[in-house]
Design a protein around this motif. Structure first.
Motif, PDB file in Angstrom:
ATOM      1  N   GLU A  24      -3.752  -3.798   1.981  1.00 19.72           N
ATOM      2  CA  GLU A  24      -3.991  -3.497   3.395  1.00 19.72           C
ATOM      3  C   GLU A  24      -2.677  -3.565   4.165  1.00 19.72           C
ATOM      4  N   ARG A  25      -2.700  -3.004   5.363  1.00 22.32           N
ATOM      5  CA  ARG A  25      -1.494  -3.001   6.200  1.00 22.32           C
ATOM      6  C   ARG A  25      -1.047  -4.421   6.554  1.00 22.32           C
ATOM      7  N   ARG A  26      -1.962  -5.355   6.561  1.00 18.31           N
ATOM      8  CA  ARG A  26      -1.597  -6.731   6.930  1.00 18.31           C
ATOM      9  C   ARG A  26      -0.807  -7.440   5.822  1.00 18.31           C
ATOM     10  N   THR A  72       2.182  -8.282   3.320  1.00 16.90           N
ATOM     11  CA  THR A  72       3.622  -8.170   3.095  1.00 16.90           C
ATOM     12  C   THR A  72       3.899  -8.586   1.659  1.00 16.90           C
ATOM     13  N   GLY A 100       1.742  -3.142   4.247  1.00 20.24           N
ATOM     14  CA  GLY A 100       2.473  -3.139   5.513  1.00 20.24           C
ATOM     15  C   GLY A 100       3.969  -3.239   5.351  1.00 20.24           C
ATOM     16  N   GLY A 101       4.448  -4.082   4.443  1.00 21.65           N
ATOM     17  CA  GLY A 101       5.881  -4.253   4.239  1.00 21.65           C
ATOM     18  C   GLY A 101       6.172  -4.664   2.818  1.00 21.65           C
TER      19      GLY A 101
END
Length: 272
Positions: A83-85, A87, A108-109
């Motif tokens: 998910e984007r959340r 890292t 996300g990162g």
């Protein structure tokens, strides 16, 4: 508090988690169940939780360490629910950032990380690319983050990590020679290692002073130190070290060796 997860629970995860706990990180640590013996030991020694699956790690973690061996990464990371959340901290040497973006859709990162195994005992540098100010509260528990400007610099930092292991062999040779000249083994080891750690700590404390200036200020004329140093310089003692560094730097430009297998940096490190 950051919730920390691990996919690839092996030697790298072991010393990195030990370093985090040593430095005061008291957040949740979720471990993937693969390599059950290591996961169980970490759960017992460092208050971690062994998840039922890698997806369960992702469900409960914000920051996820990937320390899967590079040759197993594609299979181990397939079909996970990113998910984007999330890292990601990748400790999988030889897998470039662009390749990770393909392997980890929706993340996300993504950051590359590669500290030395000794950080489980003592703080040390933690190479990181790209820089991530938001990760500092977590990573600073384990050591001193060195944020790097590009992937080439990160690869050079991994060569530095290799060189840190060569120091053990050099220290062994020096201690053995001291034994030959009258020291007991324990004393030779303690003096050799202490006289490596001490100068390193001193130099780190005076970053504005060049290493050669520090040396020149100690190895002055008519000292035993300068006599030995002059001999080493006359024998071009730095040449094989420079050659070894150059060789590894070239290897790190390639994703695989001639046989197609990903090259590892060191045996203790799952991704290295």
């Amino acid at each position: 508090m950051i919730n920390f997860g691990v996919i690839g629970t092996g030697q790298f995860a072991s010393y990195f988690i030990a370093a985090l706990r040593r430095g005061g990180y008291d957040g949740n640590v979720l471990l993937s169940p693969r390599n059950a013996d290591v996961a169980s030991t970490l759960a017992h020694n460092h208050a971690c939780v062994v998840a039922a699956s890698a997806d369960e790690v992702l469900a409960g973690a914000d920051v996820v360490l990937l320390s899967v061996r590079p040759e197993h990464a594609e299979v181990a990371l397939a079909n996970l629910h990113w998910e984007r959340r999330h890292t990601v901290l990748s400790a999988m040497a030889g897998i470039r950032l662009d390749d990770l973006r393909t392997l980890l859709p929706g993340v996300g990162g993504i950051h590359l990380i590669m500290p030395g195994s000794y950080i489980e005992i003592a703080p040390g540098p933690i190479p990181l690319y790209p820089p991530a100010p938001g990760l500092m509260p977590l990573l600073s528990c384990a050591g001193d983050v060195v944020a790097l400007p590009n992937e080439a610099a990160f690869n050079a930092a991994m060569v530095s990590l290799c060189a840190s292991t060569w120091i053990y062999d050099l220290a062994h040779a020096l201690a053995a020679e001291l034994e030959r000249h009258g020291l007991e083994p324990d004393a030779a080891r303690a003096l050799t290692l202490g006289n490596i750690a001490g100068p390193a700590s001193f130099a780190l404390g005076v970053p504005e002073t060049s290493l050669l200036d520090i040396s020149a200020g100690i190895a002055t004329e008519r000292t035993f130190t300068k006599t030995g140093l002059d001999h080493l310089k006359a024998r071009h003692f730095d040449t094989p070290w420079r050659e070894a560094i150059a060789r590894l730097a070239e290897m790190l430009k390639l994703p695989a060796d001639d046989s197609g297998a990903t090259v590892s940096i060191c045996g203790r490190c799952d991704g290295m």
